[in-house]
Structures are given as structure tokens and as C-alpha cells.
Write a protein that holds these residues in place. Structure first.
Motif, PDB file in Angstrom:
ATOM      1  N   ARG A 215     -23.383  71.410  73.712  1.00 55.30           N
ATOM      2  CA  ARG A 215     -22.172  69.591  73.798  1.00 55.30           C
ATOM      3  C   ARG A 215     -21.008  70.232  72.603  1.00 55.30           C
ATOM      4  O   ARG A 215     -21.207  70.814  71.895  1.00 55.30           O
ATOM      5  CB  ARG A 215     -22.720  68.637  73.524  1.00 55.30           C
ATOM      6  N   SER A 216     -19.472  69.878  73.493  1.00 54.80           N
ATOM      7  CA  SER A 216     -18.350  70.069  72.430  1.00 54.80           C
ATOM      8  C   SER A 216     -17.595  68.808  72.746  1.00 54.80           C
ATOM      9  O   SER A 216     -17.615  68.393  73.959  1.00 54.80           O
ATOM     10  CB  SER A 216     -17.877  71.106  73.691  1.00 54.80           C
ATOM     11  N   TYR A 217     -17.733  68.811  71.620  1.00 54.12           N
ATOM     12  CA  TYR A 217     -16.499  67.441  70.918  1.00 54.12           C
ATOM     13  C   TYR A 217     -14.660  67.870  71.009  1.00 54.12           C
ATOM     14  O   TYR A 217     -14.824  68.784  69.699  1.00 54.12           O
ATOM     15  CB  TYR A 217     -17.021  66.667  70.187  1.00 54.12           C
ATOM     16  N   ILE A 218     -13.643  67.876  71.723  1.00 53.16           N
ATOM     17  CA  ILE A 218     -12.386  68.308  71.751  1.00 53.16           C
ATOM     18  C   ILE A 218     -11.605  67.202  71.425  1.00 53.16           C
ATOM     19  O   ILE A 218     -11.553  66.764  71.964  1.00 53.16           O
ATOM     20  CB  ILE A 218     -11.949  68.859  73.020  1.00 53.16           C
ATOM     21  N   ALA A 219     -11.112  67.343  70.690  1.00 51.67           N
ATOM     22  CA  ALA A 219      -9.551  66.835  69.913  1.00 51.67           C
ATOM     23  C   ALA A 219      -8.298  67.001  70.973  1.00 51.67           C
ATOM     24  O   ALA A 219      -8.098  68.536  70.912  1.00 51.67           O
ATOM     25  CB  ALA A 219      -9.565  66.949  68.744  1.00 51.67           C
ATOM     26  N   PRO A 220      -8.552  66.216  71.848  1.00 51.14           N
ATOM     27  CA  PRO A 220      -7.262  66.065  72.714  1.00 51.14           C
ATOM     28  C   PRO A 220      -5.595  66.874  72.149  1.00 51.14           C
ATOM     29  O   PRO A 220      -5.356  65.789  70.933  1.00 51.14           O
ATOM     30  CB  PRO A 220      -7.475  65.167  73.677  1.00 51.14           C
ATOM     31  N   LYS A 221      -5.404  67.398  73.099  1.00 45.35           N
ATOM     32  CA  LYS A 221      -3.466  67.602  72.620  1.00 45.35           C
ATOM     33  C   LYS A 221      -2.827  66.565  74.008  1.00 45.35           C
ATOM     34  O   LYS A 221      -3.536  65.997  74.341  1.00 45.35           O
ATOM     35  CB  LYS A 221      -3.130  68.935  72.785  1.00 45.35           C
ATOM     36  N   ILE A 222      -2.058  66.620  73.540  1.00 43.08           N
ATOM     37  CA  ILE A 222      -0.650  65.725  74.402  1.00 43.08           C
ATOM     38  C   ILE A 222      -0.412  66.107  75.864  1.00 43.08           C
ATOM     39  O   ILE A 222      -1.343  65.776  77.190  1.00 43.08           O
ATOM     40  CB  ILE A 222       0.540  65.485  73.291  1.00 43.08           C
ATOM     41  N   SER A 223      -0.600  68.071  76.466  1.00 43.81           N
ATOM     42  CA  SER A 223      -0.792  68.171  76.656  1.00 43.81           C
ATOM     43  C   SER A 223      -2.066  67.985  77.838  1.00 43.81           C
ATOM     44  O   SER A 223      -2.406  67.777  79.610  1.00 43.81           O
ATOM     45  CB  SER A 223      -0.707  69.093  77.447  1.00 43.81           C
ATOM     46  N   ASP A 224      -3.465  67.463  77.400  1.00 43.31           N
ATOM     47  CA  ASP A 224      -4.822  67.747  77.351  1.00 43.31           C
ATOM     48  C   ASP A 224      -5.217  66.003  78.398  1.00 43.31           C
ATOM     49  O   ASP A 224      -5.284  65.601  79.229  1.00 43.31           O
ATOM     50  CB  ASP A 224      -5.757  67.627  77.081  1.00 43.31           C
ATOM     51  N   ILE A 225      -4.580  65.483  77.523  1.00 45.38           N
ATOM     52  CA  ILE A 225      -3.695  63.813  78.416  1.00 45.38           C
ATOM     53  C   ILE A 225      -3.472  63.406  79.266  1.00 45.38           C
ATOM     54  O   ILE A 225      -3.947  62.911  80.232  1.00 45.38           O
ATOM     55  CB  ILE A 225      -3.710  63.051  77.028  1.00 45.38           C
ATOM     56  N   ILE A 226      -2.102  64.310  79.533  1.00 46.00           N
ATOM     57  CA  ILE A 226      -1.271  64.685  80.646  1.00 46.00           C
ATOM     58  C   ILE A 226      -2.598  65.002  81.950  1.00 46.00           C
ATOM     59  O   ILE A 226      -2.356  64.228  82.471  1.00 46.00           O
ATOM     60  CB  ILE A 226       0.014  65.611  80.423  1.00 46.00           C
ATOM     61  N   ILE A 227      -2.821  65.526  81.641  1.00 47.43           N
ATOM     62  CA  ILE A 227      -3.775  66.306  83.098  1.00 47.43           C
ATOM     63  C   ILE A 227      -4.585  66.152  83.213  1.00 47.43           C
ATOM     64  O   ILE A 227      -5.300  65.608  84.236  1.00 47.43           O
ATOM     65  CB  ILE A 227      -4.117  68.324  82.351  1.00 47.43           C
ATOM     66  N   ARG A 228      -5.415  65.136  82.632  1.00 50.19           N
ATOM     67  CA  ARG A 228      -6.455  63.963  82.490  1.00 50.19           C
ATOM     68  C   ARG A 228      -5.953  63.490  83.837  1.00 50.19           C
ATOM     69  O   ARG A 228      -6.709  63.101  84.502  1.00 50.19           O
ATOM     70  CB  ARG A 228      -7.203  63.599  81.445  1.00 50.19           C
ATOM     71  N   GLY A 229      -4.583  62.647  84.010  1.00 55.40           N
ATOM     72  CA  GLY A 229      -4.509  61.784  84.670  1.00 55.40           C
ATOM     73  C   GLY A 229      -4.037  62.325  85.714  1.00 55.40           C
ATOM     74  O   GLY A 229      -3.425  61.518  86.619  1.00 55.40           O
ATOM     75  N   ALA A 230      -4.493  63.765  86.248  1.00 58.11           N
ATOM     76  CA  ALA A 230      -3.455  64.204  87.616  1.00 58.11           C
ATOM     77  C   ALA A 230      -4.731  63.900  88.595  1.00 58.11           C
ATOM     78  O   ALA A 230      -5.927  64.174  88.448  1.00 58.11           O
ATOM     79  CB  ALA A 230      -3.395  65.626  86.886  1.00 58.11           C
ATOM     80  N   ASP A 231      -3.884  63.796  90.299  1.00 55.99           N
ATOM     81  CA  ASP A 231      -5.054  64.002  91.120  1.00 55.99           C
ATOM     82  C   ASP A 231      -5.158  65.419  91.261  1.00 55.99           C
ATOM     83  O   ASP A 231      -4.592  66.514  91.248  1.00 55.99           O
ATOM     84  CB  ASP A 231      -4.343  63.235  92.241  1.00 55.99           C
ATOM     85  N   ASP A 232      -6.372  65.206  91.858  1.00 51.67           N
ATOM     86  CA  ASP A 232      -6.950  66.609  92.243  1.00 51.67           C
ATOM     87  C   ASP A 232      -6.437  66.736  94.076  1.00 51.67           C
ATOM     88  O   ASP A 232      -6.509  65.950  94.709  1.00 51.67           O
ATOM     89  CB  ASP A 232      -8.687  66.096  92.734  1.00 51.67           C
ATOM     90  N   ILE A 233      -5.964  67.531  94.200  1.00 50.76           N
ATOM     91  CA  ILE A 233      -4.928  67.860  95.910  1.00 50.76           C
ATOM     92  C   ILE A 233      -5.674  69.542  96.206  1.00 50.76           C
ATOM     93  O   ILE A 233      -5.901  70.525  94.940  1.00 50.76           O
ATOM     94  CB  ILE A 233      -3.668  68.065  96.071  1.00 50.76           C
TER      95      ILE A 233
END
Length: 461
Positions: A215-233
């Protein structure tokens, strides 16, 4: 790998806890209904009608528990779990009473519901204690190590150390150490906390953890949060992540604005007696203006005047200029101190919402001067201006009063990138909980807060 096998049954165990709890709460309501109400209504139900009503109560319990996080066994702290469940059952019983009165075509006796609520409170207090012990026995604290890149990891470590029921941080190592030594150390523990290291290093260690089922606990960076909101295409046979990066789309903005108008009108009508009394109290204390206006920023950096009931002396910043307020600030009047404590000073912002300057839910509006100061260290701070400022927000119901601006920024971006109408409703419900059970500050919780030139309290008057 024993902990991996146990983890597979977590959802089943939580589901069993939830079913037993809902069964007992529903059984209590069924007893009260049959004993005190079923035969006293004008047209008593047949058997199936009684069952339907009991089923509706069970649905109410489920919805309120879902909204307030009452089913998050093992995730929330015991006190948070207790508050969530108490508030959930109180709301369910409150709605159930008015439903019974509607069926009975009159205000029915309220004492049975009150007795039921207190009995539910006692059961929930005992249930929280028992399930907490059982969960702790089945899932003891995870033995973790932390992989850090700078001193900023200290704050995260302190926060996780406060959850001794979930995390046991046994060792720490700098990302500058030999990679083989780090990987060897990772294999000794159930999980690793990865905080503030370079993207290349993080990618390597995340893949290593995935390969070894750690298991890994990752402190997200700003770019990570933006990517998490991306759509899969997909482009033919190639997967892509699409980050739209323009905030809310037309349908979301239309639905949000429609809800804002309806909510603000209803809230103004219901809260008008409280607002009138608050206005009179402010005026009578020192004869100064009732409302306090201050420049704030909303969507696309537009300035507007936010309305609040004045809680400080007149011209509080005449000599000091824009400064953040503290809990014991001598500029706060006795009336203002009370209004702040119960959040009544924020009610005039309902008119900002009705005017379209704010939304019910969104990032809290910040002052232009402080925004400029924050942007000197965090250029991404303006990202939160892709939506309207809000009366309440994700950062307000998940953070604490002295959460750092950087952490608030990340939570605001998580809201923007994962927006949904359901999320707005849940934040509104959680706001009620936050008002009734204010979270402790990091200082009150014993956490060490890293000093920073822009760290401070958000509410500033």
C-alpha cells in the motif's frame, strides 16, 4: 501478506456493521410506530402500509448516514463517527415525526419520537465503542514507513500520528538515499507514505509498491489533482486522459445557478427573523453600521463586495491595514464574537448568492490583497477562481480552521475537478455537522504546523 488477505473482507465487515445498526434503529422505530402511532391516526394502515412506512424510515436512516459519513467504519475517528451517526439519526427521527404527523393529519404526540431519539443516541454511543474495538482487533494499525523529500513531510507525519488506531509510522528515510536501500526498507512494512519527492522518483517507487502489492499513501501535487479530474478517452487503440481545464460546463453551471437561486430565497425567508435580531444587536451595541462590506474575488478574478454582519469595531483596519483575524482579536466586539461563534455573521452572504456573485458551495472568497500574497509563493492559487466563490466549500467541511492555504488550495481543486450536484448536496449536509461540531485546529490537536510567510487563518474581516 496476511494483512492483504484481511483487507479483502473490509467491505463485507463494514456492510455487516451497517446492516446490524440499521436493523436495530429500524426495529426501534417499528416498535414506537406500532405502540404509539399506528392505531391513533385517522385511517389506520393495514399490514403492508405499516411495512411501507417502516421501510421509508429505514431509507431515511440510510440516506442521512450516507450524507454524513455514518457508515465509514474504521475510516473516521471515533468522535467524528459518533457525531456523524448522532446527527444522522436525529435528522431521520425529525423527518419521521413530520411524516407521521402528515399521515395523521395533525401534530402527533412528540414524546415517543423524543424517547426513540434518546434511545438511539444511547445505542449509537455503545455501538461506536463496540465496533471500534472489534475493528481495531481485526485491523490493527498498519506499520508504515515514510519516504520524504523535504521538511514539509513533517506536517503530514504529525497528522497521521494522531490516528494511532490506523497508522503506526515506524521508520523514515530520505529520497536522497540509495534506491536499493529504500526498496529493501519498503518491503519490510505494510505501506509507505510518499511525500514531496520528485516526479521521476515517485513514479519508480509507486510502480515498485504496485508490483509488490504494498500500500502507498501519496501526498498529491497540484498537477495530480488536475489529472484525477480527467476524462478517459481513446484514440483508436491508445488510451488518453483529457483535462478540460475550464471549470464547470454549461449544464453544470445552469443547474448550480438554479439551485443557488432557490436555496438563497428559501434560506432568506426562513432565516429572516434571526437576521433581523442580529442586525438590531449589532446596531444597538455601538451604533455603527450593521453590515460590513469587503472586496473579495470570485470566478475569473472578478471583485465583488461580500456582505457580513459587522463583528468588529468600526474602521478595524484603519491603522493596521489588511490583517488576518485571530480568535482573541481585541477588535472583535462581544456581539460579533457570538455571531462568529454561531456563524450568524455569514447569513447576509445569501444576498450575494441571490445576486449571482457567489454560490452556495465553492471555494471561500479571498481578499485581493491576500490572494496576491499567496500567489507570490503559490502561483497556482488563482486556479480556484475557475468557479464562483461559495458560502461553504469542500475545504471548510474537510479541513480545520487553521488549515494552510496550500492545503485549502488542493482541496478546492479537488472540488472543482470532481464537481457534481450530489457533491454540493453532501457538502451542505456536512456544513451543518461542522457548525454543530466544529473541528479542532491543528494547534489544539497538538500538531506541529510548519511556519510559512503566507500561512494563516482564512477568515479575515
Amino acid at each position: 501478506m496476511e494483512h492483504i488477505k484481511r483487507d479483502r473482507y473490509k467491505r463485507i465487515i463494514s456492510l455487516c456493521f451497517a446492516l446490524v445498526m440499521m436493523g436495530i434503529l429500524t426495529g426501534g422505530f417499528a416498535f414506537v410506530w406500532y405502540k404509539y402511532y399506528s392505531e391513533t391516526i385517522i385511517l389506520p394502515y393495514y399490514r403492508r402500509g405499516n411495512w411501507v412506512l417502516i421501510g421509508i424510515y429505514s431509507l431515511l436512516v440510510y440516506l442521512f448516514f450516507k450524507a454524513y459519513g455514518g457508515f465509514k467504519f474504521g475510516y473516521l475517528k471515533k468522535t467524528d463517527m459518533l457525531y456523524s451517526q448522532l446527527l444522522s439519526v436525529a435528522c431521520a427521527d425529525f423527518v419521521a415525526y413530520f411524516l407521521i404527523s402528515l399521515i395523521g393529519r395533525d401534530f402527533m404526540a412528540v414524546s415517543p419520537i423524543i424517547m426513540l431519539t434518546f434511545a438511539d443516541f444511547g445505542f449509537i454511543a455503545l455501538w461506536t465503542l463496540v465496533t471500534g474495538r472489534i475493528y481495531f482487533l481485526i485491523y490493527p494499525p498498519r506499520k508504515l514507513m515514510i519516504l520524504y523529500g523535504s521538511h514539509q513531510a513533517a506536517s503530514l507525519v504529525m497528522k497521521m500520528s494522531r490516528r494511532v488506531d490506523k497508522y503506526m509510522i515506524c521508520e523514515s528515510i530520505s529520497a536522497s538515499e540509495d534506491p536499493e536501500k529504500i526498496k529493501e526498507l519498503i518491503l519490510k512494512y505494510e505501506g509507505v507514505i510518499i511525500c514531496d519527492i520528485s516526479a521521476e522518483q515517485r513514479n519508480n517507487y509507486v510502480k515498485f509498491c504496485y508490483e509488490n502489492s504494498i500500500r502507498s499513501y501519496i501526498a498529491p501535487k497540484i498537477s495530480d489533482i488536475i489529472i484525477r479530474g480527467a476524462d478517459d478517452i481513446r484514440l483508436f487503440d491508445t488510451p488518453l486522459l483529457l483535462c478540460r481545464n475550464y471549470g464547470l460546463d454549461f449544464e453544470q453551471r445552469f443547474l448550480k445557478r438554479s439551485f443557488d437561486i432557490v436555496f438563497s430565497i428559501i434560506a432568506i425567508l426562513l432565516l429572516s427573523p434571526i437576521m433581523i435580531v442580529s442586525a438590531v444587536a449589532v446596531k444597538l451595541y455601538d451604533g455603527g453600521p450593521v453590515l460590513y462590506k469587503q472586496k473579495r474575488l470570485t470566478i475569473n478574478g472578478r471583485e465583488f463586495n461580500v456582505y457580513k454582519f459587522r463583528s468588529m469595531i468600526v474602521d478595524a483596519e484603519k491603522n493596521s491595514g489588511p490583517v488576518l483575524a485571530s480568535d482573541d482579536d481585541p477588535r472583535i466586539t462581544p456581539v460579533g464574537k457570538f455571531l462568529r461563534a454561531v456563524r450568524f455573521d455569514e447569513f447576509p452572504q445569501l444576498f450575494n448568492i441571490l445576486k449571482g456573485e457567489m454560490s452556495v458551495v465553492g471555494p471561500r472568497p479571498e481578499r485581493p490583497e491576500l490572494t496576491k500574497l499567496y500567489q507570490e509563493e503559490m502561483p497556482e492559487f488563482e486556479f480556484r477562481l475557475k468557479v464562483k466563490a461559495g458560502l461553504t466549500g469542500y475545504a471548510q467541511v474537510t479541513g480545520v480552521y487553521d488549515t494552510t492555504p496550500y492545503d485549502k488550495l488542493k482541496m478546492d481543486l479537488m472540488y472543482i475537478e470532481n464537481y457534481s450536484f450530489r457533491m454540493d448536496l453532501q457538502i451542505i449536509f456536512m456544513t451543518v455537522k461542522t457548525m454543530l461540531f466544529p473541528p479542532k485546529t491543528n494547534a489544539e490537536s497538538g500538531e506541529v504546523v510548519i511556519s510559512d510567510s503566507v500561512h494563516g487563518k482564512e477568515d479575515d474581516r
